[in-house]
Each structure stands twice: as C-alpha cells, then as structure tokens.
Design a protein around this motif. Structure first.
Motif, mmCIF file in Angstrom:
data_model
loop_
_atom_site.group_PDB
_atom_site.id
_atom_site.type_symbol
_atom_site.label_atom_id
_atom_site.label_comp_id
_atom_site.label_asym_id
_atom_site.label_seq_id
_atom_site.Cartn_x
_atom_site.Cartn_y
_atom_site.Cartn_z
ATOM 1 N N TRP A 378 -26.949 -35.198 42.104
ATOM 2 C CA TRP A 378 -28.139 -36.003 41.807
ATOM 3 C C TRP A 378 -29.271 -35.167 41.249
ATOM 4 O O TRP A 378 -30.044 -35.642 40.406
ATOM 5 C CB TRP A 378 -28.603 -36.706 43.085
ATOM 6 C CG TRP A 378 -29.109 -35.754 44.132
ATOM 7 C CD1 TRP A 378 -28.373 -35.108 45.076
ATOM 8 C CD2 TRP A 378 -30.457 -35.316 44.305
ATOM 9 N NE1 TRP A 378 -29.154 -34.286 45.835
ATOM 10 C CE2 TRP A 378 -30.456 -34.395 45.392
ATOM 11 C CE3 TRP A 378 -31.665 -35.602 43.671
ATOM 12 C CZ2 TRP A 378 -31.608 -33.765 45.845
ATOM 13 C CZ3 TRP A 378 -32.824 -34.978 44.120
ATOM 14 C CH2 TRP A 378 -32.792 -34.073 45.195
ATOM 15 N N TRP A 379 -29.398 -33.923 41.714
ATOM 16 C CA TRP A 379 -30.574 -33.134 41.350
ATOM 17 C C TRP A 379 -30.577 -32.704 39.887
ATOM 18 O O TRP A 379 -31.614 -32.290 39.362
ATOM 19 C CB TRP A 379 -30.748 -31.937 42.281
ATOM 20 C CG TRP A 379 -29.511 -31.118 42.546
ATOM 21 C CD1 TRP A 379 -28.688 -31.204 43.622
ATOM 22 C CD2 TRP A 379 -28.986 -30.076 41.714
ATOM 23 N NE1 TRP A 379 -27.665 -30.292 43.530
ATOM 24 C CE2 TRP A 379 -27.833 -29.579 42.375
ATOM 25 C CE3 TRP A 379 -29.358 -29.511 40.506
ATOM 26 C CZ2 TRP A 379 -27.049 -28.546 41.842
ATOM 27 C CZ3 TRP A 379 -28.598 -28.491 39.962
ATOM 28 C CH2 TRP A 379 -27.460 -28.013 40.627
ATOM 29 N N THR A 380 -29.444 -32.773 39.211
ATOM 30 C CA THR A 380 -29.449 -32.492 37.765
ATOM 31 C C THR A 380 -30.221 -33.569 37.021
ATOM 32 O O THR A 380 -30.959 -33.282 36.073
ATOM 33 C CB THR A 380 -28.012 -32.399 37.232
ATOM 34 O OG1 THR A 380 -27.334 -33.644 37.470
ATOM 35 C CG2 THR A 380 -27.250 -31.272 37.899
ATOM 36 N N LEU A 381 -30.037 -34.821 37.442
ATOM 37 C CA LEU A 381 -30.780 -35.925 36.842
ATOM 38 C C LEU A 381 -32.251 -35.875 37.237
ATOM 39 O O LEU A 381 -33.140 -36.156 36.423
ATOM 40 C CB LEU A 381 -30.165 -37.259 37.272
ATOM 41 C CG LEU A 381 -28.775 -37.567 36.715
ATOM 42 C CD1 LEU A 381 -28.002 -38.450 37.662
ATOM 43 C CD2 LEU A 381 -28.858 -38.202 35.345
ATOM 44 N N ASP A 382 -32.493 -35.511 38.483
ATOM 45 C CA ASP A 382 -33.868 -35.422 38.954
ATOM 46 C C ASP A 382 -34.649 -34.363 38.170
ATOM 47 O O ASP A 382 -35.820 -34.561 37.831
ATOM 48 C CB ASP A 382 -33.867 -35.085 40.446
ATOM 49 C CG ASP A 382 -35.263 -35.093 41.047
ATOM 50 O OD1 ASP A 382 -35.812 -36.184 41.243
ATOM 51 O OD2 ASP A 382 -35.807 -33.997 41.298
ATOM 52 N N ALA A 383 -33.998 -33.248 37.871
ATOM 53 C CA ALA A 383 -34.664 -32.188 37.116
ATOM 54 C C ALA A 383 -35.024 -32.631 35.708
ATOM 55 O O ALA A 383 -36.009 -32.160 35.123
ATOM 56 C CB ALA A 383 -33.773 -30.944 37.062
ATOM 57 N N ALA A 384 -34.240 -33.554 35.152
ATOM 58 C CA ALA A 384 -34.521 -34.064 33.807
ATOM 59 C C ALA A 384 -35.560 -35.176 33.812
ATOM 60 O O ALA A 384 -35.990 -35.617 32.747
ATOM 61 C CB ALA A 384 -33.230 -34.575 33.167
ATOM 62 N N GLY A 440 -39.063 -26.883 24.050
ATOM 63 C CA GLY A 440 -40.303 -26.990 24.801
ATOM 64 C C GLY A 440 -40.218 -27.842 26.037
ATOM 65 O O GLY A 440 -41.232 -28.071 26.701
ATOM 66 N N ILE A 441 -39.034 -28.336 26.387
ATOM 67 C CA ILE A 441 -38.854 -29.134 27.600
ATOM 68 C C ILE A 441 -38.360 -28.207 28.703
ATOM 69 O O ILE A 441 -37.282 -27.617 28.593
ATOM 70 C CB ILE A 441 -37.863 -30.284 27.374
ATOM 71 C CG1 ILE A 441 -38.376 -31.205 26.272
ATOM 72 C CG2 ILE A 441 -37.635 -31.059 28.667
ATOM 73 C CD1 ILE A 441 -39.667 -31.915 26.604
ATOM 74 N N TYR A 442 -39.140 -28.077 29.768
ATOM 75 C CA TYR A 442 -38.828 -27.155 30.852
ATOM 76 C C TYR A 442 -38.720 -27.908 32.173
ATOM 77 O O TYR A 442 -39.293 -28.984 32.337
ATOM 78 C CB TYR A 442 -39.920 -26.082 30.969
ATOM 79 C CG TYR A 442 -40.151 -25.303 29.707
ATOM 80 C CD1 TYR A 442 -41.257 -25.569 28.901
ATOM 81 C CD2 TYR A 442 -39.268 -24.319 29.310
ATOM 82 C CE1 TYR A 442 -41.478 -24.862 27.725
ATOM 83 C CE2 TYR A 442 -39.481 -23.605 28.141
ATOM 84 C CZ TYR A 442 -40.580 -23.876 27.350
ATOM 85 O OH TYR A 442 -40.781 -23.185 26.190
ATOM 86 N N VAL A 443 -37.967 -27.311 33.097
ATOM 87 C CA VAL A 443 -37.882 -27.872 34.443
ATOM 88 C C VAL A 443 -39.143 -27.482 35.210
ATOM 89 O O VAL A 443 -39.908 -26.608 34.802
ATOM 90 C CB VAL A 443 -36.626 -27.379 35.184
ATOM 91 C CG1 VAL A 443 -35.375 -27.834 34.478
ATOM 92 C CG2 VAL A 443 -36.636 -25.860 35.330
ATOM 93 N N SER A 444 -39.344 -28.135 36.345
ATOM 94 C CA SER A 444 -40.523 -27.850 37.163
ATOM 95 C C SER A 444 -40.408 -26.460 37.779
ATOM 96 O O SER A 444 -39.339 -25.828 37.786
ATOM 97 C CB SER A 444 -40.658 -28.902 38.263
ATOM 98 O OG SER A 444 -39.585 -28.773 39.181
#
Length: 927
Positions: A378-384, A440-444
């Motif tokens: 699930w956390w792969t989707l959450d990161a996006a 330019g899209i980065y994870v938190s």
C-alpha cells in the motif's frame, strides 16, 4: 526544505513553471490558445456534451457528459459473438433448414408454379447440390468436432480421473512435533516406498517415487547436468500462486527499520460483498493493510508433501513460485516479514525432496491489491499521493476492485483493464520512467529517509540516491526501484543456499504504464470491456469529475450506459497530490480554479522518444524543438516509434540491477527476464540483444485469448493475437497457434533459454462442470507447445480452488486442481522429454489423448557427431495413460521403463548421417 504531508510528492514552484513553459512550447500550446477556448464557453455553442479539438487540446464539457469510443465494426462483432456464444447447437440446425427453405424453397415453388422445368433441372438443382455439398464439407471436414473416446470413458469411470495419482493419507502419531524433519528418510527411496511427512502428524503413501534432483548449471542458454555427459535438462512446470494474504496477524514477528511509524485504524464504507478474498473480510481490507500475513499461502507446510508428491506424479519438474512484494514488506518500507521468509525457505526445502526445481517469481498484476490486482504494498501508492485508506481508488474509477463491484455479475477477465486506469498506469510510469516523465516529483521527507544506497553506486535503484538522505530529494523512480530491489535482495538472501532454486523472474507482466501512449485521447483498452473511456478521461475521474460511458459486461458485449465516479470522489489524497496536474498535462479554463473546465494541454506527452542519453554536466539541454522533456540527468533528442525503446531504455537497466543483486548471493542464479505488457500492442517482443547468454533467460507469456476472455471453447474458432483477427477451421487454428509459439520460442534470439512463463485455460467454460471444453482447449495449447519444443510453466496449481471462489483472485478459475478433485488430467498428463544428450535436438513431439491408443511420437535429429558411442534420452511416460505401453523405435533401444518414477530410458547409438531423423512411438497396448 518545507515539510510536506506524508506521501505527498514535492515539486518547487519555480521548477514547475520552468517545466510547464517548455512542455507547452514543445506542443505548440500557449495560454492564449487556452483563453480562446475558455471564452467560447460563453458563446452561442453549448459545449457541455461535445469535444473541441485544436492545437493539441481536447476540451470536454461539464460532467457527467457521455463519452464513446466504440467503433462500428465492434458493434457488428457484438452481435456475432452473442449469436455464437448464446445460440444452442440445435438452433443452428433449425436456422440452416430455414435458410435452405428461403434460398431454394421459394424459387423452386415459383418455378414449379410457372412451369419452367428447364431452369429447375439445369440451374436450380445443380446449385442446390453444390450448396449441400459445401455444407457437408464444412461440417464433416473444416468444422468437424472430434469425439474424444477417452472423455466419454471418463464420465463412466470418474474415480480414475480424480484419484489416480492421489497419495493416501494416514494419521501417524510418531511424526508429531518433528518440525525440523529427518532428511535421511528420502521420499521414494528404494528401501522405503512410502513418502513421509516430516513436519506433520500424517504419513503419505504413494506407489510413485519422485525423480532425483540433479546438480545442474546454466551455460549458453541451456541448463545442463554436471553428470550424465552434460545432458540438457528440459522443464515441464507449474505456477504456484500466492497472490492474496492468508490471514490478518497483528503479532507477526518483523524486523523494523523505522520503529517510529504507527499503524493507523480507519472506518470505511463498503458495498455488498462480504469478503475481499477467502481470508480477508471486506471490512478489514484497508484497515489490515499493515497487519496481513502471507504465511500458509499458497498452502500450509503440513500439506506441502501431499501437493509436491502429486505434482511430481503429474510429471512436473519445475515450480514457478509466486512471492509478492507485499508479502515480504507489507507493513512499511524496510519492515520485512521474517516469519514469511522462513516459511518460504521451508517450502522450497520440501520441494527439493520431490525433484522440483524452483524459479522465484516476484509476482504482480496491475501493480497492487489496492489497484485491482496484487503485488506492491500500500505504501507505494501512498508515496505517490494516492488514497489507500478507503475505497476511493475504486469509487473514483482509478481502479476496478472485484469485491467492491455493485452488480450481481462481476465481468470475467476485467482486471486487465486496470493497466490503462489512472492508478496502475501512473505507478508503472513512475516506476520505470519517473525521472523522465515526472521530473521534479519527489517523495516526502519521511519516505526519503527510507532510501539508503548502501552500495553507493546506485545499484539499489534510482540514479541519485546517496547515504545522506536528510538533504537529498528522492524521486519517485528512485524510491520505488530502491525498495523493489531491496525486496528482491532479501528474498535472494533467504534462498541463496537452496540447491533447487535456479533463478529469479524480474517482474511478472510489468506494464509500460502511460509511456509510449501517443495520444491520451485514445481509449485505454483495445477491446470493449468494462467502462470504456480514454486515458485523459481516467485522469479526469481520478481527480473527482464524473463521466457517462458505455459499459461492456463481456468483451464486445454491450450492457448499458453507466456513470463513472458518480459520487465525485478523488483518487488522490488531495487535489494537491495530483502529479499530472502539477506537470501541466491538463488545466482548468473558463472559471476560477477547479470551477472551470478541464482541458488536456499535452495529449502527446508520453510518446516514446529515442536517443535518450546521460547529460553528465547535469544542465538542461534543449531538443530540436527548443524544449526539455525529462530530468536534469536526461534529455531527448527526437520523437521515435521504435517498439524496443521502452525495453532498452527503462527495463534493461532494471534487469541488470537484479542480476547483480541475486548473483551477489549465489552466482548460479539466472535472471528470467520478462517483456512488458502493452495492452494496445500484442506483438511478442524479442529479448534485448545485450542480455548475456550465461546470465539471462527469457520468460514471455501467452494464452488462448478467445477461451480466456470469453470463457467459451469452439474447436474451429480462435483469435490470432499477432494479426488481431479471427481464425476459423481446426487446421488454421492449429497452424496459427504453432506459428505464434514458434515466434515465442524465437524471441530469445536463438541464444537464451526460453520458458513460456504462463499459459493455461479457464475451467469455468462448461456450465455442466464436466470440463470437456477445458480439457480440449488445454490439449490444443499443449500440442502447439510440444511441436515447438518449448519449456513451459502452466498457470496454475491452487489446491483450495472451489466452484464458488475459483482461484480466489479476481474471478479467475484456471487451477488444474480443486479441493479433493483433479481437472483435465487427460490433457494435462503428457509424455515429455526430461533429459537428453546435447548432441541431439527435438524435431517434434506429438501426443494424442483423445483416443484409447494414446499415441506418442518423438522425433530427434543428431546435430553433431562426437566420439561418444551412445546417448541417453530420459522420457516421462505417465502410467495414467500407459498401463501397458508398447514401444517402437527406428534407432536404438528402450532399455528400461521404471513405473515408480515413470521414466523411460531410450539409448540411442551414434548416428553417422546427420540428416537422418530417428523416431520413438509409444501406444497403450499393441501398436
């Protein structure tokens, strides 16, 4: 750096403006154009239910408007398929009689009444005879349905089909609490004809013994034995699926690299269905995402001996074992389920006792359970930036989840449509090409801290990961690939000492996502199935808009018009998380912010480019149009249409990283690379030329599309998926299948070992549940495989299969085994070469299970002459078919047939004439 909400992609305002300016410039788009379109909304034309195209802009009116992507020929196919699949056989006879009466009866009556006998005898009667002759030819020759003598007998003697190879299970208290087992008691040993479970309280008796597990090595695209004069090993295998969790376990032992992360509980809304799978209630699907356990999936260890003994009896010597990313790292990044890895380790040890080699399959379908398939946590989707706390992905139309479907009849095989929906397409795009297509899209920051490049060379994913993550931004591609490779790494470490593990798949059926989609206004699936809309429509509904579109309950079978995302919910955690909006693919005009109308600015944004190369200086370089597409590490020189661009640019680097990781633990491991799935292009891709023949193998998939998608078998009709056209008559169907699988075999560039990683047939074809159609469909597929000498792992063996739940995943029912029942053994169990001399090659194998003789023909040709005077060929000859085998050879002799191991030994002397073919024939009874 300003702290963001957890999982929110980060992009600076200056960088966004910079990217937007150049992307608009590349596509001849300007704000003035948008203003002119927006101003037209106040004019005389009502655009609420229409399209406006101009300067690469697609304008769509206020939701919900009706979108349609159905072509006229598809409507004709709709009518034809309804007639073919719904009309009983007796109706065809009535229709034929009516047709003859209309065509010939009316003219005959008219001529008889007029008295024109010359026309009757010299014109009408000869035409009638020719017509009847053509009908008889078509019925008896072209469209003849062969009667299976063996299937007819099977109805009389069902227990033979169900229990022929079944181990007898007897409780035995002396084997209780022997979890570690006694390896000295080898199953099938000559001094012990029983197979004993060492980790359960049961003892399994079988009169058939497993074949010996040999020491093998990989060289020049072939597996060879270290003894027996380096004989070549041939594989006949089966997939063991483990896609869904076995339980919810709040106390599973895990190693946690981030102990400060908490498990959140939520309350959700759910629809009519009670269970998401047989083990997970629907109301726990989202709340248990961090506490699920895959231990005992595919089956408990105390049942493993029974299943592996059965598979050995069936003649399989290879398992493709499913291990999903979620199964190992379901809680949080860097949190590994060690109990599950221990379970997998023991399962592989038991398989080795039965002569079963193993390929580890990092399995996924359409990315994740939360996007309608399985695989990623699930956390792969959450990161996006996607919402995984409730059913928003399904409700918004960004994904289709079976257990959340409102209707009574869940469409069969609708899960592949998720490849083109927002969630899965976005994740695959970010995984393979995030640095190029989402610059330019980065994870938190919280997710960035989990990325630690221990090797310092970027081999664990991404290009710019470093040890100091506190001041380093991590892109989505770097984040996803790093953790995927960490998952591969820890599994490889767990199985590194297993003698029967021969390699790893790269990823099951990966997708190119949006990459290569030349126009976002095209529909997302090649055939009408489910709710049909375009890629841009998927982005719209994912952001909270509603649309009306045509809904197809089965391929080409129209049902009604539906409203997608009628509740107006968003798939994103918030609209600020929408990656594609940030990158300027679409925007709003004619109002304040989202009160305006959404327009598509960059319909060709994802078109494949060629000549991608590194820019070591890190500066942005403009292409021929004067614009930029990609991150600061890459720049694109021109547009391109090369189908292998995606493979070479985005997949081969991943193959190489996986190869370095697994060989770090065991140099014998081989990478079974898989091509990507492009739902809009069914051509079989060849393996990249640069793959080393001593390090890589090739594992494409293929299915009989008509049987799989329509759940219907007609022996004289099939679909040619290469030419995208129907094929009629049994002759042309067989020839088409042979040609397609010949191309599959050649896709390894004649140097890599090619294994057909998946093929199979559905078992919910027959309404009477007697599996006649499935048995004949499987035989048709296996004939084409054998004639091309392909190694194969069939899909699948799921022993908990029932008529109600099927394979317990997305409505599929392809398992050769049900609870207490085998299926299609008449076609499944087939003679096959297991081991042969490297001096010979197989010209063809033929087996006919439809008659009582069960004739098997094997033709070999010697390809080189060496000093060896004789050669040994080992053939699996199932006792199921051959109670009294009669064997004839044109050269050499069959010196031994061991009924316990079901192995026939054919000794072939040296052949002086290399052009001469030698043949072995086996029948049940006298020849």
């Amino acid at each position: 750096m300003q702290r963001q909400e957890e999982g929110e992609p980060i992009i600076s305002k200056e960088e966004a403006k910079f990217r937007q300016f150049h992307l608009m410039r590349n596509n001849n788009y300007s704000p003035n154009t948008a203003s002119s379109v927006g101003s037209s909304m106040n004019g005389k034309k009502d655009l609420d239910n229409s399209y406006h195209r101009g300067n690469n802009i697609l304008f769509k009116g206020a939701p919900p408007n009706l979108v349609s992507y159905t072509f006229f020929y598809e409507k004709l196919v709709n009518v034809l398929l309804i007639i073919l699949t719904k009309t009983p056989s007796w109706c065809w006879s009535i229709l034929l009689i009516v047709f003859i009466l209309i065509v010939f009866g009316i003219p005959l009556a008219f001529l008889l009444r007029s008295g024109n006998s010359t026309t009757i005898w010299h014109v009408l009667l000869p035409c009638f005879c020719v017509f009847i002759g053509m009908l008889l030819f078509c019925r008896l020759v072209l469209f003849k349905t062969k009667r299976w003598e063996t299937l007819h007998d099977a109805h009389v003697n069902v227990p033979i089909l169900n229990n022929f190879y079944e181990p007898v299970v007897v409780p035995n208290p002396q084997y209780v609490n022997q979890r570690n087992g006694n390896q000295n008691n080898v199953p099938g040993d000559d001094n012990n004809d029983t197979t004993t479970s060492s980790i359960s309280n049961e003892k399994y008796y079988s009169k058939y013994k497993p074949r010996e597990l040999q020491e093998i090595y990989y060289s020049n695209g072939a597996w060879r034995t270290t003894c027996h004069r380096n004989n070549v090993i041939k594989f006949r295998g089966i997939n063991i699926p483990a896609k869904t969790p076995a339980s919810i376990n709040n106390t599973s032992e895990t190693t946690n690299a981030n102990q400060n992360q908490k498990i959140n509980e939520y309350g959700y809304k759910y629809k009519r269905q009670k269970y998401a799978s047989s083990s997970i209630p629907a109301d726990k699907f989202y709340s248990s995402k961090q506490t699920i356990s895959f231990i005992n999936s595919p089956f408990p260890l105390n049942e493993a001996h029974e299943h592996f003994q059965r598979l050995s009896n069936y003649g399989f010597n290879l398992l493709r074992l499913t291990i999903t990313w979620e199964a190992v790292v379901h809680e949080n990044p860097n949190v590994y389920d060690l109990d599950y890895l221990s379970y997998i380790s023991e399962l592989i040890d038991i398989a080795s006792l039965y002569g079963l080699y193993v390929i580890i399959d990092p399995h996924q379908d359409v990315w994740s359970r939360f996007t309608g398939g399985d695989g990623a946590p699930w956390w792969t989707l959450d990161a996006a930036g996607f919402n995984t706390d409730d059913s928003s992905l399904h409700d918004s139309g960004a994904a289709f989840l079976h257990f959340l479907y409102d209707g009574n009849d869940v469409p069969k095989m609708i899960w592949p449509t998720n490849y083109g929906k927002l969630a899965a397409a976005t994740m695959f795009t970010l995984f393979f090409g995030g640095d190029t297509y989402a610059p330019g899209i980065y994870v938190s920051e919280d997710y960035a801290k989990t990325v630690i490049d221990n090797d310092g060379d970027g081999s664990n994913g991404g290009n710019n990961a470093s040890d100091d993550t506190t001041n380093t931004k991590v892109t989505m591609q770097q984040f996803l690939q790093y953790h995927y490779l960490q998952f591969i790494d820890i599994v490889a470490k767990a199985v590194k000492d297993k003698p029967n593990v021969i390699g790893f798949n790269t990823m099951n059926e990966p997708s190119n996502g949006y990459i290569g989609v030349n126009d976002l206004t095209k529909r997302t699936f090649p055939m009408p199935l489910g709710a049909m809309h375009s890629y841009f429509d998927g982005m719209r509904v994912g952001r909270g808009e509603s649309i009306r579109c045509k809904y197809y309950a089965r391929p080409f079978i129209f049902r009604n018009i539906v409203t997608v995302n009628s509740s107006g919910c968003s798939a994103w955690k918030s609209t600020d998380h929408d990656i594609w909006y940030k990158l300027g693919l679409y925007s709003y005009v004619g109002g304040k912010g989202e009160d305006g109308k959404m327009i598509l600015n960059l319909p060709h944004y994802f078109s494949m480019r060629k000549n991608v190369h590194n820019n070591k200086s890190g500066s942005s370089s403009s292409n021929k149009s004067g614009g930029v597409h990609g991150s600061s590490n890459n720049h694109i020189d021109d547009y391109g249409e090369n189908d292998n661009d995606f493979m070479d640019q985005f997949m081969v680097p991943l193959f190489q990283k996986i190869q370095r990781l697994i060989t770090k633990h065991n140099k014998r491991f081989i990478v079974y690379a898989e091509p990507f799935i492009d739902v809009n292009d069914h051509q079989h891709l060849s393996a990249p030329i640069k793959l080393d023949t001593n390090k890589y193998a090739w594992a494409p998939h293929w299915y009989d599309g008509l049987s799989l998608m329509f759940r219907h078998y007609i022996d004289w009709v099939a679909i040619d998926d290469e030419k995208e056209m129907p094929v009629v008559t049994k002759y042309f169907v067989g020839r088409t299948f042979r040609r397609i699988l010949k191309h599959v075999r050649q896709s390894g560039n004649d140097k890599l070992h090619v294994v057909l990683g998946e093929t199979g047939v559905p078992f919910d074809i027959d309404s009477k549940n007697c599996y006649e159609g499935s048995t004949m469909a499987l035989d048709r597929v296996m004939r084409a495989i054998e004639e091309n000498d392909l190694d194969v792992t069939l899909w699948n063996y799921f022993p908990n299969n029932t008529k109600e739940i099927g394979d317990d995943w997305c409505g599929e029912d392809l398992s050769i085994r049900m609870k207490d029942k085998n299926r299609a053994l008449m076609s499944l169990l087939r003679p096959v070469v297991f081991e042969m001399s490297p001096d010979f090659q197989i010209v063809q194998q033929k087996f006919d299970p439809s008659n009582k003789a069960k004739k098997y023909e094997l033709t070999l040709r010697q390809c080189k002459i060496e000093s060896t005077s004789s050669h040994i060929i080992y053939i699996y000859l199932p006792c199921f078919h051959y109670s009294n085998p009669f064997i004839r050879t044109t050269f050499g002799s069959c010196r031994d047939y061991d009924r316990k191991s079901q192995l026939l030994v054919w000794e072939v002397m040296q052949v002086e004439d290399l052009s001469r073919d030698i043949t072995l024939e086996v029948v049940n009874g006298a020849l």
